[in-house]
Design an enzyme around this catalytic site. Sequence first.
Site, PDB file in Angstrom:
ATOM      1  N   CYS A 121       0.987  -1.188   0.177  1.00 25.88           N
ATOM      2  CA  CYS A 121       0.132  -0.067  -0.018  1.00 25.88           C
ATOM      3  C   CYS A 121       0.862   1.250  -0.018  1.00 25.88           C
ATOM      4  O   CYS A 121       2.227   1.106  -0.333  1.00 25.88           O
ATOM      5  CB  CYS A 121      -1.031   0.000   1.131  1.00 25.88           C
ATOM      6  SG  CYS A 121      -0.197  -0.127   2.795  1.00 25.88           S
ATOM      7  N   ASN A 145       2.283   1.184   4.236  1.00 30.97           N
ATOM      8  CA  ASN A 145       2.706   0.177   5.007  1.00 30.97           C
ATOM      9  C   ASN A 145       2.197   0.288   6.384  1.00 30.97           C
ATOM     10  O   ASN A 145       3.234  -0.308   7.147  1.00 30.97           O
ATOM     11  CB  ASN A 145       4.168  -0.361   4.679  1.00 30.97           C
ATOM     12  CG  ASN A 145       4.342  -1.789   5.014  1.00 30.97           C
ATOM     13  OD1 ASN A 145       5.450  -1.979   5.503  1.00 30.97           O
ATOM     14  ND2 ASN A 145       3.343  -2.646   5.133  1.00 30.97           N
ATOM     15  N   CYS A 205      -1.318   1.008   7.435  1.00 30.57           N
ATOM     16  CA  CYS A 205      -2.692   0.776   7.629  1.00 30.57           C
ATOM     17  C   CYS A 205      -3.262  -0.560   6.865  1.00 30.57           C
ATOM     18  O   CYS A 205      -3.519  -1.673   7.271  1.00 30.57           O
ATOM     19  CB  CYS A 205      -3.796   1.804   6.976  1.00 30.57           C
ATOM     20  SG  CYS A 205      -3.322   3.240   8.027  1.00 30.57           S
ATOM     21  N   ARG A 206      -3.117  -0.566   5.437  1.00 26.67           N
ATOM     22  CA  ARG A 206      -3.904  -1.750   4.726  1.00 26.67           C
ATOM     23  C   ARG A 206      -3.072  -2.821   4.563  1.00 26.67           C
ATOM     24  O   ARG A 206      -3.045  -4.046   4.872  1.00 26.67           O
ATOM     25  CB  ARG A 206      -4.242  -1.031   3.348  1.00 26.67           C
ATOM     26  CG  ARG A 206      -5.533  -0.212   3.274  1.00 26.67           C
ATOM     27  CD  ARG A 206      -5.645   0.711   2.010  1.00 26.67           C
ATOM     28  NE  ARG A 206      -4.431   1.358   1.751  1.00 26.67           N
ATOM     29  CZ  ARG A 206      -4.134   2.239   0.632  1.00 26.67           C
ATOM     30  NH1 ARG A 206      -5.054   2.164  -0.366  1.00 26.67           N
ATOM     31  NH2 ARG A 206      -3.090   2.977   0.518  1.00 26.67           N
ATOM     32  N   SER A 207      -1.705  -2.746   3.976  1.00 22.27           N
ATOM     33  CA  SER A 207      -0.974  -4.040   3.680  1.00 22.27           C
ATOM     34  C   SER A 207      -0.575  -4.764   4.930  1.00 22.27           C
ATOM     35  O   SER A 207      -0.298  -5.923   4.943  1.00 22.27           O
ATOM     36  CB  SER A 207       0.326  -3.541   2.952  1.00 22.27           C
ATOM     37  OG  SER A 207       1.141  -2.724   3.344  1.00 22.27           O
ATOM     38  N   ASP A 213      -7.839   4.040   0.780  1.00 25.91           N
ATOM     39  CA  ASP A 213      -6.907   4.316   2.026  1.00 25.91           C
ATOM     40  C   ASP A 213      -7.744   4.942   3.103  1.00 25.91           C
ATOM     41  O   ASP A 213      -8.447   5.767   2.809  1.00 25.91           O
ATOM     42  CB  ASP A 213      -5.897   5.754   1.234  1.00 25.91           C
ATOM     43  CG  ASP A 213      -5.156   5.988   2.489  1.00 25.91           C
ATOM     44  OD1 ASP A 213      -5.109   5.636   3.557  1.00 25.91           O
ATOM     45  OD2 ASP A 213      -4.381   7.089   1.958  1.00 25.91           O
TER      46      ASP A 213
HETATM   47  P1  4NP Z   1      -1.528   2.820   4.084  1.00 23.85           P
HETATM   48  O1  4NP Z   1      -2.312   4.072   4.616  1.00 23.85           O
HETATM   49  O2  4NP Z   1      -1.142   3.096   2.599  1.00 23.85           O
HETATM   50  O3  4NP Z   1      -2.774   1.927   3.917  1.00 23.85           O
HETATM   51  O4  4NP Z   1      -0.547   2.334   4.852  1.00 23.85           O
HETATM   52  C1  4NP Z   1      -1.733   5.315   4.512  1.00 23.85           C
HETATM   53  C2  4NP Z   1      -1.052   5.529   5.740  1.00 23.85           C
HETATM   54  C3  4NP Z   1      -0.178   6.851   5.711  1.00 23.85           C
HETATM   55  C4  4NP Z   1      -0.369   7.828   4.766  1.00 23.85           C
HETATM   56  C5  4NP Z   1      -1.372   7.425   3.800  1.00 23.85           C
HETATM   57  C6  4NP Z   1      -1.938   6.358   3.637  1.00 23.85           C
HETATM   58  N1  4NP Z   1       0.041   8.987   4.874  1.00 23.85           N
HETATM   59  O5  4NP Z   1      -0.439  10.030   4.072  1.00 23.85           O
HETATM   60  O6  4NP Z   1       0.940   9.324   5.897  1.00 23.85           O
END
Ligand code: 4NP
Length: 147
Positions: A11, A14, A16-18, A119
């Site tokens: 993602c 790294n 939240c989702r992955s 996201d």
């Molecule tokens: P992820 O979510 O891609 O599922 O880990 C996010 C975590 C942090 C951010 C964006 C998406 N950020 O912009 O900090």
Amino acid sequence: MYEPGNVLMVCLGNICRSPLAQGVFKKMSKKFNIEVDSAGVANYHSGYPPDKRSIYIAKKNGIDISMQKARQINLGDFKKFDYVFVMDKQNLHNVKDFTSNYKTNSIIRLLNDPYEIEDPYYGNEEGFEIVYDKIYQSCKRVLNNWK
Ligand code: 4NP
């Protein structure tokens, strides 16, 4: 898509989702002798554990992801992992761009193909429930196709 292989979940951050996808797939694929990992397109959160909301929803479903540490993808991943599953179209674009001058046999796909797993970072806890359900269903679909 029909042979078992090592899986990398990707993602943006790294956190939240992955990490959730890693935990879910790892648990579901126990009978296969494969490696399951996750990484981010970005390096903003490298070294950090998953978001508390992801840790919580995983725990609620019997999965401990609290020991995971975020890392950024690197070209070595495209040697090691047979499958690189990304969460959204931006990830797909970024990963394809990243490997555009590199020869890889990794199959790079949306995990919830042809849909995205959006996201949840700036949303509320309900967003994480939705993400968990989509990840769970997607992982099941991948595994159902494996011989
Ligand atoms: P992820 O979510 O891609 O599922 O880990 C996010 C975590 C942090 C951010 C964006 C998406 N950020 O912009 O900090």
